[in-house]
Scaffold this motif. Sequence first.
Motif, PDB file in Angstrom:
ATOM      1  N   ILE A 273       0.115   4.873   1.375  1.00  0.00           N
ATOM      2  CA  ILE A 273       2.539   3.621   1.173  1.00  0.00           C
ATOM      3  C   ILE A 273       1.376   1.884   1.721  1.00  0.00           C
ATOM      4  O   ILE A 273       1.955   1.345   1.246  1.00  0.00           O
ATOM      5  CB  ILE A 273       3.168   4.553   2.349  1.00  0.00           C
ATOM      6  CG1 ILE A 273       3.566   5.498   1.242  1.00  0.00           C
ATOM      7  CG2 ILE A 273       4.390   3.320   2.867  1.00  0.00           C
ATOM      8  CD1 ILE A 273       3.895   6.681   2.145  1.00  0.00           C
TER       9      ILE A 273
ATOM     10  N   ARG B 104       2.694  -4.897  -3.157  1.00  0.00           N
ATOM     11  CA  ARG B 104       3.789  -5.749  -3.734  1.00  0.00           C
ATOM     12  C   ARG B 104       4.453  -6.647  -3.181  1.00  0.00           C
ATOM     13  O   ARG B 104       4.921  -7.164  -3.146  1.00  0.00           O
ATOM     14  CB  ARG B 104       4.762  -4.543  -3.772  1.00  0.00           C
ATOM     15  CG  ARG B 104       4.503  -3.398  -4.832  1.00  0.00           C
ATOM     16  CD  ARG B 104       4.584  -4.134  -6.470  1.00  0.00           C
ATOM     17  NE  ARG B 104       4.243  -3.082  -6.885  1.00  0.00           N
ATOM     18  CZ  ARG B 104       5.174  -1.800  -7.497  1.00  0.00           C
ATOM     19  NH1 ARG B 104       5.822  -2.301  -7.291  1.00  0.00           N
ATOM     20  NH2 ARG B 104       4.872  -0.790  -8.173  1.00  0.00           N
TER      21      ARG B 104
ATOM     22  N   ILE C  47      10.388  -2.104   4.784  1.00  0.00           N
ATOM     23  CA  ILE C  47      10.861  -2.539   3.008  1.00  0.00           C
ATOM     24  C   ILE C  47      12.348  -2.371   2.905  1.00  0.00           C
ATOM     25  O   ILE C  47      12.714  -2.590   2.078  1.00  0.00           O
ATOM     26  CB  ILE C  47       9.789  -1.720   2.143  1.00  0.00           C
ATOM     27  CG1 ILE C  47      10.403   0.000   2.656  1.00  0.00           C
ATOM     28  CG2 ILE C  47       8.685  -1.927   2.735  1.00  0.00           C
ATOM     29  CD1 ILE C  47       8.916   1.108   1.733  1.00  0.00           C
TER      30      ILE C  47
ATOM     31  N   SER D 119      10.758   3.280  -5.554  1.00  0.00           N
ATOM     32  CA  SER D 119       9.667   3.590  -5.747  1.00  0.00           C
ATOM     33  C   SER D 119       8.454   3.378  -5.075  1.00  0.00           C
ATOM     34  O   SER D 119       7.142   3.847  -4.956  1.00  0.00           O
ATOM     35  CB  SER D 119       8.942   2.487  -7.138  1.00  0.00           C
ATOM     36  OG  SER D 119       8.748   0.637  -6.205  1.00  0.00           O
ATOM     37  N   TYR D 120       8.224   2.942  -4.024  1.00  0.00           N
ATOM     38  CA  TYR D 120       7.997   2.909  -2.482  1.00  0.00           C
ATOM     39  C   TYR D 120       7.348   4.348  -2.415  1.00  0.00           C
ATOM     40  O   TYR D 120       6.073   4.604  -2.278  1.00  0.00           O
ATOM     41  CB  TYR D 120       7.461   1.796  -1.896  1.00  0.00           C
ATOM     42  CG  TYR D 120       7.440   0.357  -2.177  1.00  0.00           C
ATOM     43  CD1 TYR D 120       6.660   0.119  -2.712  1.00  0.00           C
ATOM     44  CD2 TYR D 120       8.001  -0.618  -1.451  1.00  0.00           C
ATOM     45  CE1 TYR D 120       6.819  -0.829  -3.185  1.00  0.00           C
ATOM     46  CE2 TYR D 120       8.400  -1.648  -1.565  1.00  0.00           C
ATOM     47  CZ  TYR D 120       7.276  -2.142  -2.871  1.00  0.00           C
ATOM     48  OH  TYR D 120       7.819  -3.509  -3.118  1.00  0.00           O
TER      49      TYR D 120
ATOM     50  N   GLN E  80      12.549  -1.707  -6.017  1.00  0.00           N
ATOM     51  CA  GLN E  80      11.210  -1.070  -5.213  1.00  0.00           C
ATOM     52  C   GLN E  80      11.076  -0.582  -4.192  1.00  0.00           C
ATOM     53  O   GLN E  80      10.107   0.414  -3.739  1.00  0.00           O
ATOM     54  CB  GLN E  80      11.128  -2.715  -4.488  1.00  0.00           C
ATOM     55  CG  GLN E  80      10.966  -3.486  -6.136  1.00  0.00           C
ATOM     56  CD  GLN E  80      10.843  -5.062  -5.575  1.00  0.00           C
ATOM     57  OE1 GLN E  80      10.501  -4.999  -3.802  1.00  0.00           O
ATOM     58  NE2 GLN E  80       9.374  -5.774  -6.059  1.00  0.00           N
TER      59      GLN E  80
ATOM     60  N   LYS F 169       0.055   0.590  -0.591  1.00  0.00           N
ATOM     61  CA  LYS F 169       1.375   0.162  -1.558  1.00  0.00           C
ATOM     62  C   LYS F 169       1.886  -0.938  -1.603  1.00  0.00           C
ATOM     63  O   LYS F 169       2.797  -1.936  -2.119  1.00  0.00           O
ATOM     64  CB  LYS F 169       2.158   1.800  -2.573  1.00  0.00           C
ATOM     65  CG  LYS F 169       3.116   1.367  -3.349  1.00  0.00           C
ATOM     66  CD  LYS F 169       4.183   2.552  -3.770  1.00  0.00           C
ATOM     67  CE  LYS F 169       2.556   3.801  -4.030  1.00  0.00           C
ATOM     68  NZ  LYS F 169       4.183   5.085  -4.276  1.00  0.00           N
ATOM     69  N   ILE F 170       2.185  -0.498  -0.462  1.00  0.00           N
ATOM     70  CA  ILE F 170       3.870  -2.561   0.131  1.00  0.00           C
ATOM     71  C   ILE F 170       2.844  -3.434   0.029  1.00  0.00           C
ATOM     72  O   ILE F 170       3.096  -4.182  -0.259  1.00  0.00           O
ATOM     73  CB  ILE F 170       4.192  -1.243   1.430  1.00  0.00           C
ATOM     74  CG1 ILE F 170       4.697  -0.768   1.242  1.00  0.00           C
ATOM     75  CG2 ILE F 170       5.040  -3.084   2.340  1.00  0.00           C
ATOM     76  CD1 ILE F 170       5.044   0.349   3.118  1.00  0.00           C
TER      77      ILE F 170
END
Length: 205
Positions: A191, A198, A70, A144-145, A141, A194-195
């Motif tokens: 995590i 998005r 990311i 936020s991750y 972003q 979450k990734i």
Amino acid sequence: MKNDMTSERLEAFSDGVLAIIITIMVLELEAPKEYTIEALFEILPTFISYLVSFLYVSIYWVSHHQLFKIAKKINGQILWTNLHLLFWLSVIPFTTDWIGDGNHHSDIIPVVLYGFVLLMSQLSFLLLRSSIVKIHGKTSQVGSYLSGNSIDFICVLTYIIGLYLVFLNTYIAMTIFLLVGILKVIELKSISKKIQSRGYGFFSN
């Protein structure tokens, strides 16, 4: 000035170091000299220490891959904090061999050093992650991750508790260190979800 540094070389170098770390650890495993169950049980502490260390190195490899999946930008600070992480991970084979050799798994100093190396690996990874958030911005972003993860604090606190418990019982301390590994696996899954939510395919190009 536009930051045109890419993470390909950093990732390739880190993968190579982690592969060497695992290779060193497995080479330190010695087969029993006798073909008996008793001889197999004699090397059990060595195998358990290898198993725990392999879990940790695997966790950091996946975490590292996840992190740079990311991250869009890197700089000199990230390069150095990455080397800082690799230094502590590279010490794991030494501490693993020490606590797994003979009866040292019940000795205080080897287990304290083992726990300290794991704690420093955790802190150095958090420092690397913080450097990545810094270059991208907390409101991005990526920020936020990676920001505001309570499991990080719990892991550090649990390491400290484990280091204290070494002086009471080394086996309890090793169990605590294993517990942190399980918490880090949970963190990875959190995590990763979450990734993916998005729009990032974790193993996609």
